[in-house]
Design a protein around this motif. Structure first.
Motif: not given
Length: 288
Positions: A121-139
């Motif tokens: 579940f830590r990996r799943i949470e990390a994947m979602q975080f990374t998608i949300d913060h891709d290419d400076g979309q969310v600071i």
């Protein structure tokens, strides 16, 4: 030099991820060999094992396998000996050594690394975080990242971060764009490891030019012009130097190699943070 051919059979009682990784790591050490992988996953009954043996007999070749159940292993190994092919239980040396050192028995349960535990579940949470913060979309929220990766366009920021997320790290990436300063909150960000990615200008120019062609855009564009790219890369490297970011040149690195370098930097970063925390606790006399 003539190309040699090889049937390589990969047998697993689970998803086959481990044995496939080992096969790939070994295969690249040999040139001019045409390797045909025969994959047999989730082999957990005697009937399945016998069908695998029939297929191996029809296309003989070495076997790499990860099978934990003693009865299934015995069926397979007897069959391998009968067919007279080499077979390698790739986990046995590691498991035997750990069992001896720990003085503990081996559980012998297949696929335990894929159990849906806290790590999963830590990996799943990390994947979602990374998608949300891709290419400076969310600071916002970057203080919760484990790693923040900076780089000019087409330096493999996104795939590198996705690989890191699959390893359980919350990885964000931020583009470095000429003429646009980074937000102040990124420069003063505390906690995450901050890393700069770079690439040799000519290689980067070629990658960008191919990108433009795929998008049916003219390659007569400053985005791909080698001199402009050179200035862009130089400006980014100056920025990374001024901010004290470690820099990884990805020109001749695969995504896995770049991510491995970041994982090592992150481990060192965490160790320094822990040492600093211990010093603060010693000075204050109690945990902070």
């Amino acid at each position: 030099m003539p190309v040699k051919s090889l049937n390589l059979h990969l047998v697993s009682d689970s998803s086959g991820e481990t044995v496939s990784s080992v096969a790939r790591a070994c295969q690249v050490q040999f040139e001019d060999v045409d390797v045909r992988h025969h994959q047999w996953w989730l082999i957990r009954t005697r009937g399945q094992a016998l069908r695998v043996l029939d297929s191996i007999a029809a296309a003989p070749g070495p076997v790499l396998y990860t099978v934990m159940d003693p009865a299934i292993r015995a069926t397979l190994e007897e069959g391998f000996a009968r067919i007279d092919i080499p077979y390698i239980p790739i986990l046995d040396p590691v498991l035997s050594t750990l069992s001896a050192v720990l003085d503990l028995p081996i559980r012998g349960k297949p696929g335990r690394q894929h159990v849906m535990d806290a790590e999963y579940f830590r990996r799943i949470e990390a994947m979602q975080f990374t998608i949300d913060h891709d290419d400076g979309q969310v600071i916002d929220g970057l203080e919760n990242a484990d790693v923040v990766v900076f780089g000019v366009s087409r330096t493999s920021k996104t795939p590198t971060c996705m690989y890191l997320a699959n390893r359980g790290l919350k990885a964000a990436n931020v583009p470095v764009v000429p003429g646009i300063p980074l937000p102040e909150q990124l420069l003063t960000l505390q906690g995450p490891l901050k890393v700069g990615l770079t690439r040799e200008p000519r290689s980067l120019s070629d990658i960008r030019r191919n990108r433009l062609r795929m998008m049916n855009q003219s390659d007569e564009n400053t985005y791909a012009d080698e001199e402009n790219v050179r200035e862009e890369v130089l400006g980014a490297r100056r920025l990374f130097s001024r901010l004290g970011f470690p820099v990884i040149d990805v020109t001749r690195k695969s995504i896995e190699e770049a991510a491995a370098a970041i994982l090592q930097l992150h481990a060192e970063h965490k160790r320094r943070q822990q040492e600093e925390q211990a010093v603060l606790e010693d000075l204050s006399g109690y945990p902070t």
